[in-house]
Design an enzyme around this catalytic site. Structure first.
Site, PDB file in Angstrom:
ATOM      1  N   ASN A   9       0.667  -1.276   0.073  1.00  0.00           N
ATOM      2  CA  ASN A   9       0.136  -0.028  -0.079  1.00  0.00           C
ATOM      3  C   ASN A   9       0.824   1.238   0.222  1.00  0.00           C
ATOM      4  O   ASN A   9       1.545   1.503   1.054  1.00  0.00           O
ATOM      5  CB  ASN A   9      -1.043  -0.075   1.261  1.00  0.00           C
ATOM      6  CG  ASN A   9      -1.734   1.261   1.314  1.00  0.00           C
ATOM      7  OD1 ASN A   9      -1.938   1.865   0.388  1.00  0.00           O
ATOM      8  ND2 ASN A   9      -2.348   1.459   2.475  1.00  0.00           N
ATOM      9  N   LYS A  11      -0.145   4.191  -0.285  1.00  0.00           N
ATOM     10  CA  LYS A  11      -0.867   5.376   0.404  1.00  0.00           C
ATOM     11  C   LYS A  11      -0.487   6.615  -0.387  1.00  0.00           C
ATOM     12  O   LYS A  11      -0.587   6.577  -1.404  1.00  0.00           O
ATOM     13  CB  LYS A  11      -0.281   5.420   1.871  1.00  0.00           C
ATOM     14  CG  LYS A  11      -0.295   4.226   2.659  1.00  0.00           C
ATOM     15  CD  LYS A  11      -0.067   4.420   4.156  1.00  0.00           C
ATOM     16  CE  LYS A  11      -0.138   3.015   4.719  1.00  0.00           C
ATOM     17  NZ  LYS A  11       0.228   3.328   6.365  1.00  0.00           N
ATOM     18  N   HIS A  93      -9.211   0.899   5.440  1.00  0.00           N
ATOM     19  CA  HIS A  93      -8.118   0.804   6.017  1.00  0.00           C
ATOM     20  C   HIS A  93      -8.174   1.763   7.134  1.00  0.00           C
ATOM     21  O   HIS A  93      -9.036   2.799   7.137  1.00  0.00           O
ATOM     22  CB  HIS A  93      -6.959   1.664   5.193  1.00  0.00           C
ATOM     23  CG  HIS A  93      -5.798   1.549   5.492  1.00  0.00           C
ATOM     24  ND1 HIS A  93      -5.159   2.469   6.410  1.00  0.00           N
ATOM     25  CD2 HIS A  93      -4.406   0.721   5.198  1.00  0.00           C
ATOM     26  CE1 HIS A  93      -3.815   2.310   6.837  1.00  0.00           C
ATOM     27  NE2 HIS A  93      -3.512   1.120   6.187  1.00  0.00           N
ATOM     28  N   GLU A  95      -6.836   4.425   8.365  1.00  0.00           N
ATOM     29  CA  GLU A  95      -6.497   5.802   8.019  1.00  0.00           C
ATOM     30  C   GLU A  95      -7.711   6.286   7.123  1.00  0.00           C
ATOM     31  O   GLU A  95      -8.148   7.759   7.407  1.00  0.00           O
ATOM     32  CB  GLU A  95      -5.163   5.807   6.964  1.00  0.00           C
ATOM     33  CG  GLU A  95      -3.884   5.550   7.987  1.00  0.00           C
ATOM     34  CD  GLU A  95      -2.760   5.276   7.005  1.00  0.00           C
ATOM     35  OE1 GLU A  95      -1.560   4.767   7.459  1.00  0.00           O
ATOM     36  OE2 GLU A  95      -2.836   5.283   5.872  1.00  0.00           O
ATOM     37  N   GLU A 163      -4.865  -5.198  10.656  1.00  0.00           N
ATOM     38  CA  GLU A 163      -3.764  -4.042  10.709  1.00  0.00           C
ATOM     39  C   GLU A 163      -4.050  -3.558  12.367  1.00  0.00           C
ATOM     40  O   GLU A 163      -5.141  -2.729  12.585  1.00  0.00           O
ATOM     41  CB  GLU A 163      -4.157  -3.172   9.760  1.00  0.00           C
ATOM     42  CG  GLU A 163      -3.440  -3.458   8.205  1.00  0.00           C
ATOM     43  CD  GLU A 163      -3.155  -2.285   7.452  1.00  0.00           C
ATOM     44  OE1 GLU A 163      -2.243  -2.702   7.047  1.00  0.00           O
ATOM     45  OE2 GLU A 163      -3.699  -1.190   7.648  1.00  0.00           O
ATOM     46  N   GLY A 169       3.146   1.662  11.273  1.00  0.00           N
ATOM     47  CA  GLY A 169       3.973   2.931  10.935  1.00  0.00           C
ATOM     48  C   GLY A 169       4.802   3.337  12.150  1.00  0.00           C
ATOM     49  O   GLY A 169       5.513   4.268  12.278  1.00  0.00           O
ATOM     50  N   SER A 209       3.904  -2.483  10.337  1.00  0.00           N
ATOM     51  CA  SER A 209       5.283  -2.411  10.612  1.00  0.00           C
ATOM     52  C   SER A 209       5.933  -3.793  10.068  1.00  0.00           C
ATOM     53  O   SER A 209       7.092  -4.414  10.748  1.00  0.00           O
ATOM     54  CB  SER A 209       5.803  -2.049  11.869  1.00  0.00           C
ATOM     55  OG  SER A 209       5.406  -1.037  12.260  1.00  0.00           O
TER      56      SER A 209
END
Length: 251
Positions: A9, A11, A93, A95, A163, A169, A209
């Site tokens: 991904n 992003k 996702h 985000e 996730e 991250g 990660s």
């Protein structure tokens, strides 16, 4: 047997120059036992699809609208993704859930649109740090699965990506026991809802990660069928070793 999947991904990263990294990924050693997916920003979709023609790499979008057409300025439909050469789309996702206040019912509607356009939906689920520390992880994951996954899901049109939000991250990675607990739970829920055939055929990815240094350990965990990789998928030198580790785990 479920074929493993290494998904990247990108992003909101990547301009035309990034296609050189995509080419390097596509021209790397061809995996024998896993599939490879790259989800670039929508501005690169058609060029990316053209660049990997004939290569063992698929291209996906990072989101889609629930409607096929209409007055939705700035949005992109599943039909448009497919027309640009995408075969997959990431939905739900964290985000998107956090930054755009997307809820399960909206993700479910988007997934239906993806299925209607013959796209494979990679539906993301995951808990926050507060939810993890409150021992609510499985309740959260169960609710997201129930609310986000349409009844028309099959092993051919659905991928689930777990996730943990607190690991994306941050460099923090759950223990293998924690990953295994959630992946086993997801598998059980899928089998209970869709039956053993469909439930056992859906691929479940881990994301959060993932990098070359921990990939082998993660891929050895029960019901981990691959990874949804963020930053480490932007560079071929980082992503190719993850693909190699996944391929080795499947052979």
């Amino acid at each position: 047997m479920r074929r493993k999947l290494a998904a990247g991904n990108w992003k909101m990263n990547g301009t035309a120059a990034a296609l050189e990294e995509l080419a390097e990924i596509a021209n790397g050693p061809e995996p024998a036992a896993c599939d490879v997916l790259i989800c670039p920003p929508s501005t690169l979709l058609s060029r990316a699809a053209e660049a990997i023609q004939g290569k063992p790499v698929s291209i996906g979008g990072q989101d889609c609208h629930a409607e096929a057409t209409g007055a939705h300025t700035g949005d992109i439909s599943a039909t448009m993704l497919a027309d640009a050469g995408a075969t997959h789309v990431i939905l739900g996702h964290s985000e998107r859930r956090q930054d755009h206040d997307e809820h399960d019912d909206a993700i479910r509607a988007k997934a239906r649109a993806a299925f209607d356009s013959d796209l494979i939906a990679v539906i993301c689920v995951g808990e926050s740090l507060a939810e993890r520390e409150s021992s609510n992880t499985l309740d959260i994951i169960g609710g997201q699965l129930s609310g986000s996954v349409p009844d028309s899901a099959t092993g051919h049109n659905l991928v689930i990506a777990y996730e943990p939000i607190w690991a994306i991250g941050t460099g923090k990675v759950p223990t293998t026991d924690q990953i295994g607990e959630v992946h086993d739970f997801i598998r059980t829920r899928l089998e209970r809802r869709f039956g053993a055939g469909v439930g056992r055929s859906v691929r479940i990815l881990y994301g959060g990660s993932v990098k070359a240094s921990n990939a082998e350990e993660i891929f050895a965990v029960s019901n981990v069928d691959g990874a949804l990789v963020g930053g480490a998928s932007l560079k071929a030198s980082d992503f190719l070793p993850i693909i190699a580790a996944l391929d080795a785990s499947a052979t």
